[in-house]
Design an enzyme around this catalytic site. Structure first.
Site, mmCIF file in Angstrom:
data_model
loop_
_atom_site.group_PDB
_atom_site.id
_atom_site.type_symbol
_atom_site.label_atom_id
_atom_site.label_comp_id
_atom_site.label_asym_id
_atom_site.label_seq_id
_atom_site.Cartn_x
_atom_site.Cartn_y
_atom_site.Cartn_z
ATOM 1 N N ILE A 150 14.397 -71.473 42.065
ATOM 2 C CA ILE A 150 13.639 -70.222 42.731
ATOM 3 C C ILE A 150 14.990 -68.783 42.582
ATOM 4 O O ILE A 150 14.293 -68.080 41.910
ATOM 5 C CB ILE A 150 13.447 -70.266 44.162
ATOM 6 C CG1 ILE A 150 12.393 -71.467 44.581
ATOM 7 C CG2 ILE A 150 13.664 -68.963 44.891
ATOM 8 C CD1 ILE A 150 12.357 -71.398 45.462
ATOM 9 N N ASP A 169 26.742 -70.002 40.995
ATOM 10 C CA ASP A 169 26.381 -71.575 40.870
ATOM 11 C C ASP A 169 27.123 -72.382 40.144
ATOM 12 O O ASP A 169 27.685 -72.791 38.767
ATOM 13 C CB ASP A 169 25.347 -71.390 40.299
ATOM 14 C CG ASP A 169 24.414 -72.436 40.991
ATOM 15 O OD1 ASP A 169 24.578 -74.183 40.426
ATOM 16 O OD2 ASP A 169 23.098 -72.348 40.634
ATOM 17 N N GLU A 259 14.682 -74.907 64.233
ATOM 18 C CA GLU A 259 12.899 -74.035 63.646
ATOM 19 C C GLU A 259 12.179 -74.825 64.764
ATOM 20 O O GLU A 259 12.425 -76.082 65.344
ATOM 21 C CB GLU A 259 12.549 -74.119 62.320
ATOM 22 C CG GLU A 259 13.397 -72.927 61.558
ATOM 23 C CD GLU A 259 13.010 -73.059 59.990
ATOM 24 O OE1 GLU A 259 11.881 -73.980 59.693
ATOM 25 O OE2 GLU A 259 14.042 -72.438 59.213
ATOM 26 N N HIS A 279 9.643 -68.797 58.501
ATOM 27 C CA HIS A 279 9.927 -69.091 57.777
ATOM 28 C C HIS A 279 8.390 -69.911 56.812
ATOM 29 O O HIS A 279 7.608 -70.841 56.671
ATOM 30 C CB HIS A 279 9.966 -71.352 57.957
ATOM 31 C CG HIS A 279 10.390 -71.850 57.089
ATOM 32 N ND1 HIS A 279 11.329 -73.164 57.394
ATOM 33 C CD2 HIS A 279 10.195 -72.845 56.277
ATOM 34 C CE1 HIS A 279 11.221 -74.060 56.731
ATOM 35 N NE2 HIS A 279 10.684 -72.913 55.547
HETATM 36 P P1 NAD Z 1 17.236 -76.201 42.713
HETATM 37 O O1 NAD Z 1 17.652 -77.022 42.569
HETATM 38 O O2 NAD Z 1 16.055 -75.909 41.269
HETATM 39 O O3 NAD Z 1 17.898 -74.994 43.125
HETATM 40 C C1 NAD Z 1 19.564 -74.920 43.621
HETATM 41 C C2 NAD Z 1 20.497 -74.159 42.894
HETATM 42 O O4 NAD Z 1 21.323 -73.886 43.652
HETATM 43 C C3 NAD Z 1 20.509 -75.100 41.946
HETATM 44 O O5 NAD Z 1 20.750 -75.044 40.826
HETATM 45 C C4 NAD Z 1 22.253 -75.289 42.639
HETATM 46 O O6 NAD Z 1 23.291 -75.914 41.486
HETATM 47 C C5 NAD Z 1 22.672 -75.070 43.452
HETATM 48 N N1 NAD Z 1 23.524 -75.084 44.152
HETATM 49 C C6 NAD Z 1 23.734 -76.307 45.385
HETATM 50 N N2 NAD Z 1 25.105 -76.158 45.740
HETATM 51 C C7 NAD Z 1 25.581 -75.111 45.606
HETATM 52 C C8 NAD Z 1 26.540 -74.355 45.565
HETATM 53 N N3 NAD Z 1 27.635 -74.774 47.022
HETATM 54 N N4 NAD Z 1 26.720 -72.816 45.919
HETATM 55 C C9 NAD Z 1 25.990 -72.453 44.866
HETATM 56 N N5 NAD Z 1 24.810 -72.613 43.854
HETATM 57 C C10 NAD Z 1 24.965 -74.131 44.715
HETATM 58 O O7 NAD Z 1 16.336 -75.215 44.510
HETATM 59 P P2 NAD Z 1 15.293 -74.411 44.739
HETATM 60 O O8 NAD Z 1 13.918 -74.704 44.126
HETATM 61 O O9 NAD Z 1 15.128 -72.881 43.826
HETATM 62 O O10 NAD Z 1 15.173 -74.180 45.582
HETATM 63 C C11 NAD Z 1 16.473 -73.509 46.871
HETATM 64 C C12 NAD Z 1 16.248 -73.590 47.378
HETATM 65 O O11 NAD Z 1 15.392 -72.614 48.738
HETATM 66 C C13 NAD Z 1 16.085 -74.998 48.219
HETATM 67 O O12 NAD Z 1 17.070 -75.194 49.068
HETATM 68 C C14 NAD Z 1 14.537 -75.288 49.195
HETATM 69 O O13 NAD Z 1 15.036 -76.280 50.331
HETATM 70 C C15 NAD Z 1 14.310 -73.899 50.134
HETATM 71 N N6 NAD Z 1 13.063 -73.066 49.484
HETATM 72 C C16 NAD Z 1 12.858 -72.549 50.598
HETATM 73 C C17 NAD Z 1 11.755 -72.476 50.452
HETATM 74 C C18 NAD Z 1 11.403 -71.643 51.471
HETATM 75 O O14 NAD Z 1 9.753 -71.470 52.152
HETATM 76 N N7 NAD Z 1 11.887 -70.697 52.593
HETATM 77 C C19 NAD Z 1 10.518 -72.633 49.918
HETATM 78 C C20 NAD Z 1 11.191 -73.427 48.776
HETATM 79 C C21 NAD Z 1 12.552 -73.673 48.703
HETATM 80 C C1 MLT Z 2 10.360 -76.381 51.070
HETATM 81 O O1 MLT Z 2 10.929 -76.560 51.584
HETATM 82 O O2 MLT Z 2 9.574 -76.134 50.364
HETATM 83 C C2 MLT Z 2 9.972 -74.690 51.805
HETATM 84 O O3 MLT Z 2 10.630 -75.278 52.818
HETATM 85 C C3 MLT Z 2 8.370 -74.820 52.326
HETATM 86 C C4 MLT Z 2 7.884 -75.742 53.539
HETATM 87 O O4 MLT Z 2 7.588 -76.723 53.144
HETATM 88 O O5 MLT Z 2 7.627 -74.998 54.395
#
Ligand code: NAD
Ligand code: MLT
Length: 528
Positions: A150, A169, A259, A279
Site C-alpha cells: 500500500i 521502512d 473498533e 475503517h
Molecule cells: P505490506 O506487508 O505489503 O507492507 C507493510 C510494510 O511495513 C512492509 O514493507 C514492512 O517492511 C513495513 N514495516 C514493518 N514494520 C515496520 C516498522 N516498524 N516501521 C516501518 N515499516 C515497517 O502490507 P500492506 O498490504 O501494504 O498493508 C499495510 C497496512 O495497511 C497493514 O497494517 C494492513 O493491515 C493495513 N490495511 C488497512 C486497510 C484498511 O481498511 N484501512 C486495508 C488494507 C490494509
Molecule cells: C484489511 O486488513 O484488509 C482491512 O483492514 C480491511 C478489512 O477487512 O476491513
C-alpha cells in the site's frame, strides 16, 4: 456434508464460489458465545475484521480445517493457536491494496482542503470561503512509514502529483527505494521533515503506540498525519492532545485501537483539523469482490485437498511451490514416515540431506514434509503441513539441514533423512525418477532400489544361506503375500538389509516369529 460458516458480511461472488463445494451458512453479528456454540459443526470459517477468532473459539472448532480472512490483516485471528491446532489461515494480501492506498490519498487531500468540514458547513446553510482555504500537496514532502504494497502505491501516486517522497521502512533495501525514487530516512528524520505523513505498516508489539506524544512533538506545527493502516499504532489520547494544543496541523484516521470507536474516545472531542472514517480503507465494491473471490477460491481449493496460494501459517509453501515440488514433497513425507517406523524410542534429531537437484529447490517445504511424515506415524491425522514444524519443536526434535550440490546417487538428486535418538539412529535415502516415480535407494547406507508400497517389511540381518527362504516360508504360512523382495548388502556374508513389499499387514504373532529366525537382527513392518 462439508460446511462453511461466513460470520462477517462477504461479497456474493465469494459465497457463490464456496457454494460449489459446501453448504454455506451466512450468520453475521453473532456474539462470541453464539459463535462458540456452533463452530464445532464447520469445516471452514470465512471472516472479515469483525469476527474475533480467539484461542477459545479455535479450541471449540473441532472440525475446522481453514480460516479465510477476506482482507490483509490477520490481527483478529489467533494465528499461533490455529497453527498449533493444524488449522490453515489464509488471507488476501493484495485484493484491497489499491482501495486502501486510494483511501489514504483521499484523506491526505481531504485534510489539505478541509473537505468534510466545508461540506458540513455548506449543508448547514453556510458559505464560508475564507475559513476553508487549504494547501497544495504539490512540492510538499510526504513521509511514508512502511513502504510495502500500500505504501508503495501511495508513494507512486504522490510522486505523480509532484510530491517529494521520503520513507521509513527498516525492511526495505536502498535499491528498492531508489528504484521507486523515494529517499529512505530514519523515523525521527521523517517526522521532523515531512509536511504530510502516512502510515502503512502492520501493528505488532514493536509498532504499538509508535506514534506517541514524543514523536508527535517533533512534527512541524503545520504537518498532517494519516493512519489508514492499523489502530493502536498511533497513541489516540496523545494525538487528540496534539491537535487541541496545535502541536500538529491535522490528522485523519481510518483505524482505531478499539473498533468501533468508543463514544467517549478523546478523539471525538477534537473540534478542528481531524477527519475520522469508520475503517473504510478496503470498502470499495472492487476490493470487496477481489478479497471475497481470492479467499473463497482458497477455501474451496483446500476443502478439495488442493494447496492455498496465500497461507499465513505455512510460509514457503505457496500453491506454485506445492505444484512444482509435488513428487519431491511426497518423497520427503514417505521417507519421514518410513524412517520413523524403523526406529523406536524418542527422536532427538532429524538430519535432512539434500543432494543434487534436491539442493536446488527451496529446502523449507521439503523439511516440513519430512517432519509431517516423521510425526504422522505417532500423531495420525492431527499432524499436517501447518503444525508439523511447531509440533517437532515442541517435542525437542532438532532439525539439521545439509545441502550437497553434487549428487552422490545414481539419480539426478536424492533426499536422505537420518534420525538420531535415545535408541540409536537410522537413515533412508530416496529419489524421484522420470518426474514422478518415487524410489527408496538406500536403507542405513545399504543400497536398494524399491518403490514404496502401502505395506512393507524391512529387516536387518546377517547375509547367510537359508535366511531368505526361511522368512518367505513363514510369511506364506501366515498367508502374507510377497509382491517383491530385494536384498541390499555391501560385503558378502556381512550385514545386509531385506526390503519386502507385501500385500497384507504383518500380524503381531508373525513378527515375534520373524525375530526368532537365526541371523535376523531387526524386523520392522512399515505402513506407508
Ligand atoms: P505490506 O506487508 O505489503 O507492507 C507493510 C510494510 O511495513 C512492509 O514493507 C514492512 O517492511 C513495513 N514495516 C514493518 N514494520 C515496520 C516498522 N516498524 N516501521 C516501518 N515499516 C515497517 O502490507 P500492506 O498490504 O501494504 O498493508 C499495510 C497496512 O495497511 C497493514 O497494517 C494492513 O493491515 C493495513 N490495511 C488497512 C486497510 C484498511 O481498511 N484501512 C486495508 C488494507 C490494509
Ligand atoms: C484489511 O486488513 O484488509 C482491512 O483492514 C480491511 C478489512 O477487512 O476491513
Amino acid at each position: 456434508m462439508t460446511k462453511v460458516l461466513v460470520s462477517d458480511p462477504i461479497d456474493q461472488a465469494g459465497i457463490d464460489i464456496l457454494s460449489q463445494v459446501a453448504q454455506v451458512d451466512q450468520r453475521t453479528g453473532l456474539s462470541p458465545e453464539e459463535l462458540k456454540s456452533i463452530i464445532g459443526d464447520y469445516d471452514a470459517l470465512m471472516i472479515r475484521s469483525g469476527t474475533q477468532v480467539t484461542a477459545d473459539l479455535i479450541e471449540a472448532a473441532e472440525r475446522l480445517r481453514i480460516i479465510g480472512r477476506a482482507g490483509v490483516g490477520v490481527d483478529n485471528v489467533d494465528v499461533p493457536m490455529a497453527t498449533q491446532r493444524g488449522v490453515l489461515v489464509v488471507n488476501s494480501p493484495e485484493g484491497n491494496t489499491i482501495a486502501a492506498a486510494e483511501h489514504a490519498l483521499t484523506l491526505l487531500l481531504s485534510l489539505s482542503r478541509h473537505v468534510p468540514q466545508a461540506h458540513a458547513s455548506t449543508m448547514a446553510g453556510g458559505w464560508d470561503r475564507k475559513k476553508y482555504v487549504g494547501n497544495e500537496l504539490y512540492k510538499k514532502v510526504l513521509g511514508v512509514v512502511g513502504l510495502g504494497k500500500i505504501g508503495s502505491h501511495v508513494a507512486k501516486v504522490a510522486k505523480a502529483m509532484g510530491m517529494d517522497v521520503m520513507a521509513y521502512d527498516p525492511f526495505i533495501s536502498a535499491d528498492r527505494a531508489q528504484q521507486m525514487q523515494v529517499r529512505l530516512s530514519t523515523l525521527e528524520g521523517l517526522f521532523e521533515q515531512a509536511d504530510y505523513i502516512t502510515l502503512h505498516l502492520p501493528r505488532t508489539p514493536d509498532t504499538e503506540n509508535l506514534v506517541n506524544a514524543e514523536l508527535l512533538a517533533t512534527m512541524k506545527p503545520t504537518a498532517r498525519i494519516v493512519n489508514c493502516a492499523r489502530g493502536g499504532i498511533v497513541d489516540e489520547p496523545a494525538l487528540a492532545e496534539a491537535l487541541k494544543s496545535g502541536v500538529i496541523g491535522g490528522a485523519a484516521l481510518d483505524v482505531y485501537a478499539k473498533e468501533p470507536l468508543a463514544a467517549d474516545s478523546p478523539l471525538r472531542s477534537v473540534q478542528e483539523r481531524l477527519i475520522l472514517t469508520p475503517h473504510l480503507g478496503a470498502s470499495t465494491e472492487e476490493a470487496q469482490e477481489n478479497v471475497a473471490t481470492d479467499v473463497a477460491e482458497q477455501i474451496r481449493d483446500v476443502l478439495l485437498g488442493l494447496p492455498a496460494r496465500s497461507a499465513v501459517n505455512i510460509p514457503g509453501l505457496s500453491a506454485e511451490i506445492m505444484e512444482r515440488l509435488k513428487p519431491h514433497l511426497q518423497l520427503a513425507e514417505t521417507l519421514g514416515l518410513l524412517v520413523s517406523q524403523l526406529s523406536g524410542g524418542q527422536v532427538q534429531e532429524l538430519e535432512v540431506r539434500l543432494q543434487g537437484e534436491f539442493a536446488e529447490h527451496p529446502s523449507q517445504p521439503l523439511v516440513v514434509a519430512a517432519l509431517k511424515g516423521l510425526l504422522s506415524h505417532a500423531l495420525g491425522d492431527r499432524i499436517n503441513y501447518v503444525n508439523a514444524a511447531l509440533e517437532a519443536k515442541g517435542r525437542g526434535i532438532h532439525v539439521l539441514e545439509v545441502k550437497d550440490e553434487a549428487s552422490q546417487d545414481f539419480a539426478a538428486g536424492s533426499l536422505q533423512l537420518t534420525i538420531r535418538g535415545d535408541q540409536g539412529g537410522h537413515s533412508v535415502t530416496g529419489a524421484v525418477f522420470a518426474d514422478s516415480d518415487l524410489r527408496i535407494t538406500s536403507i542405513d547406507e545399504f543400497p536398494v532400489n524399491v518403490s514404496p508400497s502401502k505395506h512393507m517389511l524391512f529387516t536387518r540381518h546377517r547375509d547367510m544361506p537359508g535366511i531368505i527362504g526361511h522368512l518367505g516360508s513363514l510369511l506364506g504360512e501366515h498367508n502374507v503375500n510377497i509382491a517383491s523382495m530385494q536384498v541390499g548388502r555391501r560385503i558378502v556374508r556381512g550385514d545386509a538389509v531385506m526390503v519386502l513389499s507385501i500385500d497384507d499387514p504383518i500380524p503381531s504373532s508373525l513378527l515375534a516369529s520373524l525375530h526368532e529366525i537365526e541371523g535376523i537382527k531387526e524386523a520392522h513392518p512399515v505402513t506407508l
